[in-house]
Design a protein around this motif. Structure first.
Motif, PDB file in Angstrom:
ATOM      1  N   VAL A  43      45.000  25.331   7.193  1.00  0.00           N
ATOM      2  CA  VAL A  43      45.031  26.116   6.203  1.00  0.00           C
ATOM      3  C   VAL A  43      44.399  25.738   5.260  1.00  0.00           C
ATOM      4  O   VAL A  43      45.020  24.594   4.669  1.00  0.00           O
ATOM      5  CB  VAL A  43      46.691  26.678   6.087  1.00  0.00           C
ATOM      6  CG1 VAL A  43      46.933  27.525   4.828  1.00  0.00           C
ATOM      7  CG2 VAL A  43      47.349  27.090   7.167  1.00  0.00           C
ATOM      8  N   GLY A  44      43.382  26.387   4.595  1.00  0.00           N
ATOM      9  CA  GLY A  44      42.555  25.627   3.397  1.00  0.00           C
ATOM     10  C   GLY A  44      41.116  25.191   3.884  1.00  0.00           C
ATOM     11  O   GLY A  44      41.066  24.553   4.744  1.00  0.00           O
ATOM     12  N   GLY A  45      40.248  25.943   3.246  1.00  0.00           N
ATOM     13  CA  GLY A  45      38.882  25.898   3.465  1.00  0.00           C
ATOM     14  C   GLY A  45      38.256  25.134   2.683  1.00  0.00           C
ATOM     15  O   GLY A  45      36.969  25.126   2.436  1.00  0.00           O
ATOM     16  N   GLY A  46      38.841  24.128   2.092  1.00  0.00           N
ATOM     17  CA  GLY A  46      38.191  23.074   1.040  1.00  0.00           C
ATOM     18  C   GLY A  46      37.498  21.822   1.737  1.00  0.00           C
ATOM     19  O   GLY A  46      37.531  21.865   3.100  1.00  0.00           O
ATOM     20  N   ARG A  47      37.556  20.919   1.276  1.00  0.00           N
ATOM     21  CA  ARG A  47      36.653  19.702   1.727  1.00  0.00           C
ATOM     22  C   ARG A  47      37.676  19.122   2.837  1.00  0.00           C
ATOM     23  O   ARG A  47      37.138  18.717   3.832  1.00  0.00           O
ATOM     24  CB  ARG A  47      36.487  18.700   0.700  1.00  0.00           C
ATOM     25  CG  ARG A  47      35.659  18.955  -0.544  1.00  0.00           C
ATOM     26  CD  ARG A  47      35.644  17.996  -1.694  1.00  0.00           C
ATOM     27  NE  ARG A  47      36.936  18.115  -2.472  1.00  0.00           N
ATOM     28  CZ  ARG A  47      37.239  17.178  -3.634  1.00  0.00           C
ATOM     29  NH1 ARG A  47      36.394  16.176  -3.659  1.00  0.00           N
ATOM     30  NH2 ARG A  47      38.319  17.586  -4.161  1.00  0.00           N
ATOM     31  N   VAL A  48      38.877  18.918   2.295  1.00  0.00           N
ATOM     32  CA  VAL A  48      39.879  18.292   3.702  1.00  0.00           C
ATOM     33  C   VAL A  48      39.784  19.248   4.931  1.00  0.00           C
ATOM     34  O   VAL A  48      39.890  18.578   5.997  1.00  0.00           O
ATOM     35  CB  VAL A  48      41.183  17.968   3.077  1.00  0.00           C
ATOM     36  CG1 VAL A  48      41.963  17.278   4.384  1.00  0.00           C
ATOM     37  CG2 VAL A  48      41.019  16.728   2.043  1.00  0.00           C
ATOM     38  N   GLY A  49      40.138  20.423   4.618  1.00  0.00           N
ATOM     39  CA  GLY A  49      40.254  21.449   5.707  1.00  0.00           C
ATOM     40  C   GLY A  49      39.129  21.458   6.644  1.00  0.00           C
ATOM     41  O   GLY A  49      39.072  21.614   7.827  1.00  0.00           O
ATOM     42  N   ARG A  50      38.072  21.724   5.894  1.00  0.00           N
ATOM     43  CA  ARG A  50      36.782  21.596   6.519  1.00  0.00           C
ATOM     44  C   ARG A  50      36.371  20.250   7.382  1.00  0.00           C
ATOM     45  O   ARG A  50      35.760  20.507   8.648  1.00  0.00           O
ATOM     46  CB  ARG A  50      35.449  21.930   5.703  1.00  0.00           C
ATOM     47  CG  ARG A  50      35.546  23.267   5.148  1.00  0.00           C
ATOM     48  CD  ARG A  50      35.256  24.441   6.402  1.00  0.00           C
ATOM     49  NE  ARG A  50      35.294  25.806   5.352  1.00  0.00           N
ATOM     50  CZ  ARG A  50      34.798  26.902   6.052  1.00  0.00           C
ATOM     51  NH1 ARG A  50      34.514  27.000   7.401  1.00  0.00           N
ATOM     52  NH2 ARG A  50      34.899  28.034   5.475  1.00  0.00           N
ATOM     53  N   MET A  51      36.702  19.162   6.784  1.00  0.00           N
ATOM     54  CA  MET A  51      36.421  17.967   7.690  1.00  0.00           C
ATOM     55  C   MET A  51      37.253  17.873   8.886  1.00  0.00           C
ATOM     56  O   MET A  51      36.892  17.274   9.797  1.00  0.00           O
ATOM     57  CB  MET A  51      36.769  16.675   6.673  1.00  0.00           C
ATOM     58  CG  MET A  51      36.570  15.444   7.097  1.00  0.00           C
ATOM     59  SD  MET A  51      37.775  14.635   8.202  1.00  0.00           S
ATOM     60  CE  MET A  51      39.167  14.375   6.803  1.00  0.00           C
ATOM     61  N   LEU A  52      38.751  18.406   8.656  1.00  0.00           N
ATOM     62  CA  LEU A  52      39.477  18.249   9.858  1.00  0.00           C
ATOM     63  C   LEU A  52      39.112  19.260  10.920  1.00  0.00           C
ATOM     64  O   LEU A  52      39.064  18.851  12.192  1.00  0.00           O
ATOM     65  CB  LEU A  52      40.941  18.648   9.423  1.00  0.00           C
ATOM     66  CG  LEU A  52      41.594  17.686   8.683  1.00  0.00           C
ATOM     67  CD1 LEU A  52      43.006  18.162   8.075  1.00  0.00           C
ATOM     68  CD2 LEU A  52      41.997  16.139   9.101  1.00  0.00           C
ATOM     69  N   GLN A  53      38.572  20.437  10.476  1.00  0.00           N
ATOM     70  CA  GLN A  53      37.801  21.174  11.635  1.00  0.00           C
ATOM     71  C   GLN A  53      36.589  20.468  12.266  1.00  0.00           C
ATOM     72  O   GLN A  53      36.486  20.773  13.598  1.00  0.00           O
ATOM     73  CB  GLN A  53      37.530  22.561  10.824  1.00  0.00           C
ATOM     74  CG  GLN A  53      37.064  23.492  11.738  1.00  0.00           C
ATOM     75  CD  GLN A  53      36.599  24.893  11.009  1.00  0.00           C
ATOM     76  OE1 GLN A  53      35.934  24.829   9.843  1.00  0.00           O
ATOM     77  NE2 GLN A  53      36.715  25.853  11.517  1.00  0.00           N
ATOM     78  N   SER A  54      36.037  19.992  11.495  1.00  0.00           N
ATOM     79  CA  SER A  54      34.681  19.101  11.904  1.00  0.00           C
ATOM     80  C   SER A  54      35.043  18.106  13.030  1.00  0.00           C
ATOM     81  O   SER A  54      34.292  17.807  14.119  1.00  0.00           O
ATOM     82  CB  SER A  54      34.028  18.518  10.945  1.00  0.00           C
ATOM     83  OG  SER A  54      34.521  17.375  10.328  1.00  0.00           O
ATOM     84  N   LEU A  55      36.519  17.553  12.948  1.00  0.00           N
ATOM     85  CA  LEU A  55      36.731  16.661  14.008  1.00  0.00           C
ATOM     86  C   LEU A  55      37.374  17.257  15.266  1.00  0.00           C
ATOM     87  O   LEU A  55      37.910  16.660  16.124  1.00  0.00           O
ATOM     88  CB  LEU A  55      37.751  15.655  13.215  1.00  0.00           C
ATOM     89  CG  LEU A  55      37.405  14.940  11.954  1.00  0.00           C
ATOM     90  CD1 LEU A  55      38.558  13.942  11.676  1.00  0.00           C
ATOM     91  CD2 LEU A  55      36.154  14.216  12.200  1.00  0.00           C
TER      92      LEU A  55
END
Length: 296
Positions: A43-55
């Motif tokens: 939940v959240g498409g900002g810096r942290v959310g996108r980084m977690l998705q990339s992992l």
């Protein structure tokens, strides 16, 4: 069916942006996970959310603005929004999935979580940083904690740690009491250093640590004593040294008293409770400086 609520998907507030001299930059795209990542709703498409998705391994579901959290998706729900957006996140999450929520926010969440019946919710204390959307994360390590400071608690803690480890980031899995102590230490750090810095316009975290060490040391001791008494716990020795070491790692950070409800507001609530009960203020210096700056 969950009601769609408009979410502000700004990045998690107050995540430390660490200097390259004290933290290692990790190329998430080039580090392969050694184990299969547990798929998650993010939940959240900002810096942290996108980084977690990339992992992840491509099976994650990213929940964007106004989208409900899917009820049928099994796995953790990684909440990477600002603290003030948490009400909207809950409204967009089916109650049957609340026990899968993993909160990445900083600050004192306990009163809010308890008010929602989530007193034992999963949490992550994030000391890594993502300076810009799409950039590689920077892990936070200090000279007193070279193993890294990021920590996770709860039923999905191991899955979160595995995801971060797969991207080359540190993360400890802690039991409730150990996590609570570390959470309170970071709360004391941000409340003390930001307040002292605000008393000296233009002072960065590094300036506070170098030039106003006696002020911040007195405030750290006061807030730690109040928190320990309130939570009936004992902190490990050397808190001042640990917090000052972390401050050297983020020396370029500006200072300002922000998100009062989630940070300094916790300690002021302890003062209000004591005074209302006819007891002395456990945080007199903190209260005096808040009044000096007309924050209260």
């Amino acid at each position: 069916m969950a009601t769609a609520v408009r979410l502000s998907l700004a990045p998690v507030a107050a995540i430390a942006h660490l200097s390259s001299s004290s933290a290692g930059r990790i190329r998430a795209s080039s580090v392969m996970a050694t184990t299969t990542s547990t798929p998650a709703v993010i939940v959240g498409g900002g810096r942290v959310g996108r980084m977690l998705q990339s992992l992840g391994d491509g099976r994650d579901v990213l929940v964007g603005r106004g989208q409900p959290v899917p009820a049928e998706f099994e796995g953790p729900i990684l909440v990477c929004t600002r603290n003030d957006d948490l009400e909207a996140v809950l409204a967009s999450t089916p109650p049957s999935r609340w026990n899968d929520l993993v909160f990445f926010q900083n600050g004192m969440l306990e009163p809010w979580l308890e008010s929602k019946g989530l007193g034992d919710a999963d949490q992550v204390l994030a000391y890594f940083a993502v300076s810009k959307l799409g950039e590689d994360p920077v892990d936070g390590k200090t000279d007193t904690n070279p193993e890294g400071l990021t920590a996770a608690y709860g039923k999905w803690a191991s899955a979160v740690a595995a995801r971060l480890h797969g991207g080359g980031l540190s993360c400890k899995v802690l039991e409730k009491e150990a996590f609570q102590k570390q959470m309170l230490e970071k709360l004391i750090w941000i409340s003390a250093f930001m307040l002292v810095g605000a008393r000296h316009p233009g002072a960065t975290i590094g300036v506070v640590e170098k030039e106003y060490r006696s002020e911040v040391a007195s405030l750290i001791a006061e807030l730690a004593s109040a928190a320990a008494a309130e939570k009936q716990l004992t902190f490990e020795e050397g808190m001042e040294d640990r917090l000052c070491a972390y401050s050297r790692a983020v020396a370029h950070f500006p200072t300002a008293v922000k998100e009062f409800k989630w940070r300094n507001g916790y300690f002021y609530s302890l003062s209000e409770k004591a005074l209302a009960g006819g007891r002395s203020d456990p945080c007199p210096l903190h209260t005096a400086w808040l009044k000096e700056l007309r924050i209260i």
